[in-house]
Design a protein around this motif. Structure first.
Motif, mmCIF file in Angstrom:
data_model
loop_
_atom_site.group_PDB
_atom_site.id
_atom_site.type_symbol
_atom_site.label_atom_id
_atom_site.label_comp_id
_atom_site.label_asym_id
_atom_site.label_seq_id
_atom_site.Cartn_x
_atom_site.Cartn_y
_atom_site.Cartn_z
ATOM 1 N N GLN A 14 0.850 -1.191 0.000
ATOM 2 C CA GLN A 14 0.000 0.000 0.000
ATOM 3 C C GLN A 14 0.893 1.250 0.000
ATOM 4 O O GLN A 14 2.065 1.200 0.394
ATOM 5 N N VAL A 15 0.316 2.370 -0.441
ATOM 6 C CA VAL A 15 1.149 3.573 -0.621
ATOM 7 C C VAL A 15 0.559 4.793 0.081
ATOM 8 O O VAL A 15 1.012 5.911 -0.161
ATOM 9 N N GLY A 16 -0.417 4.593 0.949
ATOM 10 C CA GLY A 16 -1.015 5.723 1.647
ATOM 11 C C GLY A 16 -2.282 5.293 2.346
ATOM 12 O O GLY A 16 -2.619 4.102 2.399
ATOM 13 N N CYS A 17 -2.988 6.288 2.892
ATOM 14 C CA CYS A 17 -4.215 5.995 3.640
ATOM 15 C C CYS A 17 -5.205 7.132 3.486
ATOM 16 O O CYS A 17 -4.840 8.309 3.608
ATOM 17 N N ILE A 18 -6.456 6.782 3.210
ATOM 18 C CA ILE A 18 -7.563 7.726 3.337
ATOM 19 C C ILE A 18 -8.029 7.604 4.773
ATOM 20 O O ILE A 18 -8.584 6.590 5.179
ATOM 21 N N SER A 19 -7.755 8.636 5.549
ATOM 22 C CA SER A 19 -7.620 8.551 6.990
ATOM 23 C C SER A 19 -8.671 9.340 7.750
ATOM 24 O O SER A 19 -9.111 10.404 7.309
ATOM 25 N N VAL A 20 -9.007 8.836 8.941
ATOM 26 C CA VAL A 20 -9.785 9.607 9.909
ATOM 27 C C VAL A 20 -8.840 10.457 10.766
ATOM 28 O O VAL A 20 -9.029 11.655 10.945
ATOM 29 N N THR A 21 -7.774 9.834 11.262
ATOM 30 C CA THR A 21 -6.855 10.499 12.187
ATOM 31 C C THR A 21 -6.217 11.743 11.590
ATOM 32 O O THR A 21 -5.954 12.721 12.304
ATOM 33 N N ALA A 22 -5.981 11.738 10.283
ATOM 34 C CA ALA A 22 -5.335 12.894 9.647
ATOM 35 C C ALA A 22 -6.182 14.150 9.728
ATOM 36 O O ALA A 22 -5.665 15.255 9.535
ATOM 37 N N ASN A 23 -7.462 14.024 10.033
ATOM 38 C CA ASN A 23 -8.277 15.209 10.300
ATOM 39 C C ASN A 23 -7.702 15.994 11.466
ATOM 40 O O ASN A 23 -7.709 17.227 11.463
ATOM 41 N N VAL A 24 -7.224 15.280 12.468
ATOM 42 C CA VAL A 24 -6.858 15.864 13.750
ATOM 43 C C VAL A 24 -5.348 16.105 13.863
ATOM 44 O O VAL A 24 -4.918 17.065 14.506
ATOM 45 N N ALA A 25 -4.558 15.243 13.232
ATOM 46 C CA ALA A 25 -3.097 15.317 13.336
ATOM 47 C C ALA A 25 -2.464 15.266 11.949
ATOM 48 O O ALA A 25 -1.714 14.343 11.633
#
Length: 292
Positions: free
Chosen positions: A199-210
């Motif tokens: 994998q080469v990345g993430c569609i993220s929840v946490t990246a909203n906050v950090a």
């Protein structure tokens, strides 16, 4: 377009309405902190409770505010193929760079139905497509053989997959069957292992906050600097868990409201605000991450 830290953006609400001003500030803050791309109208964006006009407006505002600084991957899926096509056309007109298409939910199509649904949309879309498989929410599971076949049929259109199945063995199966398919995680806690598998990345929840921590983590993992990536992952891991201490996106919105008074923690029913226990978990996780 499809790599690194990609937040599925929370949609700010105030007094029941979309808070456009807060969304614009949020988008610029994300970009300034190293976010690689943006996803409006994903699950974390409460797409399930946006009406169609709001859905299209949120995408348009995101594309306008991003202004080409980073790509915009617009949530445009539906359990109705014609509604998904409508969302696609609106997202294209709004200036999105790509489309995120979730597996049809509730009506539970077969794998043949999934092939027909996504093929129909790929034939009529002008933008690249990221398939989104999240069987824990949709019940429908886009199996690896279906993903591989869709990429084989539309190699220049169906180019990526967001996989939130929780099954990392699929990364290897899909790489072997579709080596050119871009694979993204949809599960923040599994991202480090996902990099090792392809994998080469993430569609993220946490990246909203950090966003900065997430961007730094992805940069280290992509560079093969696993010592740094592990260190950052361990700072982020309690936050990954805390984002689901209550029904999402309530914990993310609570955390964003702690960071910014202009970002309300308001959510739409049937989601309700964080419980006190969930707030305590978010508070502790933000302290560990160093963003409290």
């Amino acid at each position: 377009m499809f790599s690194g830290s990609i937040p599925a953006l929370a949609t700010p609400m105030r007094d029941g309405d979309f808070d456009e001003s807060a969304y614009r500030r949020f988008i610029s803050w994300q970009i300034d902190n190293g976010t690689n791309a943006l996803v409006p109208c994903g699950t974390t964006g409460e797409s399930a409770t946006l009406d169609n006009d709001e859905h299209h407006k949120v995408i348009a505002v995101c594309a306008e505010e991003a202004a080409g600084r980073v790509p915009v991957i617009a949530g445009a899926g539906s359990n109705d193929t014609q509604t998904a096509l409508w969302h696609i056309k609106e997202a294209q007109a709004a200036g999105a760079d790509a489309l995120l298409l979730v597996a049809p939910y509730y009506n539970r199509p077969s794998q043949a139905g999934l092939l027909a649904h996504f093929s129909y949309l790929a034939e009529r879309a002008d933008l690249p497509i990221v398939l989104y498989n999240v069987p824990g929410r949709t019940v429908t599971d886009i199996l690896p053989e279906t993903v591989i076949e869709l990429h084989r049929r539309f190699p220049d259109k169906i180019v990526a997959l967001k996989d939130a199945s929780g099954d990392l063995t699929r990364v290897v199966t899909q790489r072997m069957g579709a080596p050119d398919l871009c694979q993204l995680s949809g599960d923040d806690p599994l991202v480090l292992a996902g990099y090792a598998l392809g994998q080469v990345g993430c569609i993220s929840v946490t990246a909203n906050v950090a966003p900065k921590l997430c961007a730094d983590f992805h940069a280290a993992a992509a560079a093969g600097d696993y010592a740094t990536a592990r260190e950052l992952n361990e700072r982020l891991y309690p936050l990954h868990r805390a984002m689901f201490a209550d029904a999402s996106p309530a914990p993310a919105k609570y955390a964003l409201n702690k960071l910014f008074d202009w970002f309300s923690d308001e959510v739409r029913l049937p989601i309700v605000p964080c419980s006190d226990a969930a707030k305590a978990q978010v508070d502790a996780a933000m302290e560990i991450a160093g963003i409290a």
